[in-house]
Design a protein around this motif. Sequence first.
Motif, PDB file in Angstrom:
ATOM      1  N   PRO A 239       0.813  -1.200   0.000  1.00  0.00           N
ATOM      2  CA  PRO A 239       0.000   0.000   0.000  1.00  0.00           C
ATOM      3  C   PRO A 239       0.856   1.263   0.000  1.00  0.00           C
ATOM      4  N   PRO A 240       0.243   2.434   0.178  1.00  0.00           N
ATOM      5  CA  PRO A 240       0.982   3.701   0.103  1.00  0.00           C
ATOM      6  C   PRO A 240       2.212   3.709   1.002  1.00  0.00           C
ATOM      7  N   TYR A 241       3.315   4.278   0.448  1.00  0.00           N
ATOM      8  CA  TYR A 241       4.587   4.489   1.158  1.00  0.00           C
ATOM      9  C   TYR A 241       5.370   3.186   1.397  1.00  0.00           C
ATOM     10  N   ARG A 242       4.916   2.060   0.822  1.00  0.00           N
ATOM     11  CA  ARG A 242       5.687   0.809   0.944  1.00  0.00           C
ATOM     12  C   ARG A 242       6.599   0.728  -0.274  1.00  0.00           C
ATOM     13  N   ILE A 243       7.890   0.424  -0.034  1.00  0.00           N
ATOM     14  CA  ILE A 243       8.876   0.577  -1.118  1.00  0.00           C
ATOM     15  C   ILE A 243       9.860  -0.594  -1.131  1.00  0.00           C
ATOM     16  N   CYS A 244      10.602  -0.633  -2.219  1.00  0.00           N
ATOM     17  CA  CYS A 244      11.759  -1.527  -2.340  1.00  0.00           C
ATOM     18  C   CYS A 244      12.958  -0.577  -2.330  1.00  0.00           C
ATOM     19  N   PHE A 245      13.872  -0.731  -1.372  1.00  0.00           N
ATOM     20  CA  PHE A 245      14.857   0.308  -1.081  1.00  0.00           C
ATOM     21  C   PHE A 245      16.260  -0.279  -0.968  1.00  0.00           C
ATOM     22  N   ALA A 246      17.231   0.443  -1.495  1.00  0.00           N
ATOM     23  CA  ALA A 246      18.637   0.019  -1.383  1.00  0.00           C
ATOM     24  C   ALA A 246      19.497   1.204  -0.982  1.00  0.00           C
ATOM     25  N   ALA A 247      20.524   0.938  -0.179  1.00  0.00           N
ATOM     26  CA  ALA A 247      21.494   1.964   0.219  1.00  0.00           C
ATOM     27  C   ALA A 247      22.860   1.299   0.283  1.00  0.00           C
ATOM     28  N   SER A 248      23.907   2.091   0.025  1.00  0.00           N
ATOM     29  CA  SER A 248      25.251   1.501   0.050  1.00  0.00           C
ATOM     30  C   SER A 248      26.309   2.581   0.213  1.00  0.00           C
ATOM     31  N   ASN A 249      27.567   2.128   0.222  1.00  0.00           N
ATOM     32  CA  ASN A 249      28.691   3.079   0.288  1.00  0.00           C
ATOM     33  C   ASN A 249      28.939   3.717  -1.079  1.00  0.00           C
ATOM     34  N   GLY A 250      28.114   3.363  -2.063  1.00  0.00           N
ATOM     35  CA  GLY A 250      28.250   3.889  -3.431  1.00  0.00           C
ATOM     36  C   GLY A 250      29.143   3.008  -4.276  1.00  0.00           C
ATOM     37  N   ARG A 251      30.227   2.528  -3.689  1.00  0.00           N
ATOM     38  CA  ARG A 251      31.217   1.735  -4.447  1.00  0.00           C
ATOM     39  C   ARG A 251      30.658   0.374  -4.863  1.00  0.00           C
ATOM     40  N   ILE A 252      29.798  -0.211  -4.025  1.00  0.00           N
ATOM     41  CA  ILE A 252      29.255  -1.542  -4.362  1.00  0.00           C
ATOM     42  C   ILE A 252      27.801  -1.441  -4.813  1.00  0.00           C
ATOM     43  N   HIS A 253      27.306  -0.228  -5.073  1.00  0.00           N
ATOM     44  CA  HIS A 253      25.856  -0.069  -5.291  1.00  0.00           C
ATOM     45  C   HIS A 253      25.350  -0.871  -6.474  1.00  0.00           C
ATOM     46  N   ASP A 254      26.043  -0.762  -7.596  1.00  0.00           N
ATOM     47  CA  ASP A 254      25.563  -1.485  -8.796  1.00  0.00           C
ATOM     48  C   ASP A 254      25.666  -3.000  -8.604  1.00  0.00           C
ATOM     49  N   GLN A 255      26.752  -3.443  -7.918  1.00  0.00           N
ATOM     50  CA  GLN A 255      26.882  -4.885  -7.663  1.00  0.00           C
ATOM     51  C   GLN A 255      25.720  -5.380  -6.799  1.00  0.00           C
ATOM     52  N   LEU A 256      25.317  -4.539  -5.817  1.00  0.00           N
ATOM     53  CA  LEU A 256      24.231  -4.914  -4.901  1.00  0.00           C
ATOM     54  C   LEU A 256      22.895  -4.930  -5.635  1.00  0.00           C
ATOM     55  N   THR A 257      22.573  -3.854  -6.342  1.00  0.00           N
ATOM     56  CA  THR A 257      21.235  -3.764  -6.967  1.00  0.00           C
ATOM     57  C   THR A 257      21.098  -4.703  -8.159  1.00  0.00           C
ATOM     58  N   SER A 258      22.238  -5.125  -8.733  1.00  0.00           N
ATOM     59  CA  SER A 258      22.152  -6.077  -9.861  1.00  0.00           C
ATOM     60  C   SER A 258      21.619  -7.435  -9.399  1.00  0.00           C
ATOM     61  N   LEU A 259      21.674  -7.700  -8.093  1.00  0.00           N
ATOM     62  CA  LEU A 259      21.159  -8.988  -7.562  1.00  0.00           C
ATOM     63  C   LEU A 259      19.654  -8.928  -7.312  1.00  0.00           C
ATOM     64  N   VAL A 260      19.054  -7.742  -7.486  1.00  0.00           N
ATOM     65  CA  VAL A 260      17.629  -7.589  -7.182  1.00  0.00           C
ATOM     66  C   VAL A 260      16.838  -7.680  -8.475  1.00  0.00           C
TER      67      VAL A 260
END
Length: 270
Positions: A239-260
């Motif tokens: 419902p409203p305000y429910r999200i899929c969210f990622a945060a990182s040190n920036g350096r591994i961000h693409d490696q992390l989100t590529s698994l989603v």
Amino acid sequence: MSEIAYDDLLACAVEAAQAAGNYARDQKHRVDDVKVSFEHDIKLALDFECQQKAREVLLSAFPGHTVLGEEDPEIVDTDEMPEHQWVVDPIDGTVNFSHGMPFWCCSIAVRKKGETVAGAVYGPDVNELYTATVDRKSTCNGEPISVSETQTLDKAMIMTGVDQFVDPSLPPFAIFKSFASNAQKVRVMGSAALDICRVANGAADGYFEAGIYLWDVAAAQLIVEQAGGKAEILYDMPPPYRICFAASNGRIHDQLTSLVDISSLQEWKG
Ligand code: LIP
């Protein structure tokens, strides 16, 4: 109408977070006063009382502002961008709190026309107060903090969580498995705001959760960004305000989100 200084907004966020957090800490003997019980989550009377404590501080200082709180009786989605909107999670990590686990906090952010400009995350039992404004670096207990230097996922600690829809056949557990096999370690600590603040102070390297809510992450997102990291809503869920969210040190961000695999999550509505 004169502009309100970010430092004044932050001071109010800190005052409200400490009022709510210290009240929860001092009322811990009442954890058995459960208002709503789900299969894998609970709402305590203290959740509602702490939100009211925070609201009183915020609206006493800024009577014309609006407040969006996790425990509001009715939450409707809106495209409106209020001049100033406070986003409150009075007890983030309620189940931890109810069991006497110290990993819980009060999270308060303020958005100006939809942009978060100040935020505070206060964990009374871990004695940590994280703060940030959109024009200043993040701090923990007044000391500047920065994200880690970790460059690759196989050397990273990833924080994640599962909401009340914990059926292991559901996509978030498939993502959990891919994190577990690709990261150095995965941790489920039960408080999204404190998880993300640990990315901000470099103790962890990334965070991901599907089915988390805006109030869990609003303040911590600014804190990790102002500590040199990256954070994003990957997509909105019902419902409203429910999200899929990622945060990182920036350096591994693409490696992390590529698994989603977002498509698998979009089919899963939870
Ligand atoms: C909690 C989040 C946590 C999530 C839990 C719960 P709450 O917030 O901080 O990351 O996994 O399911 O949503 O409900 O205790 O404020």
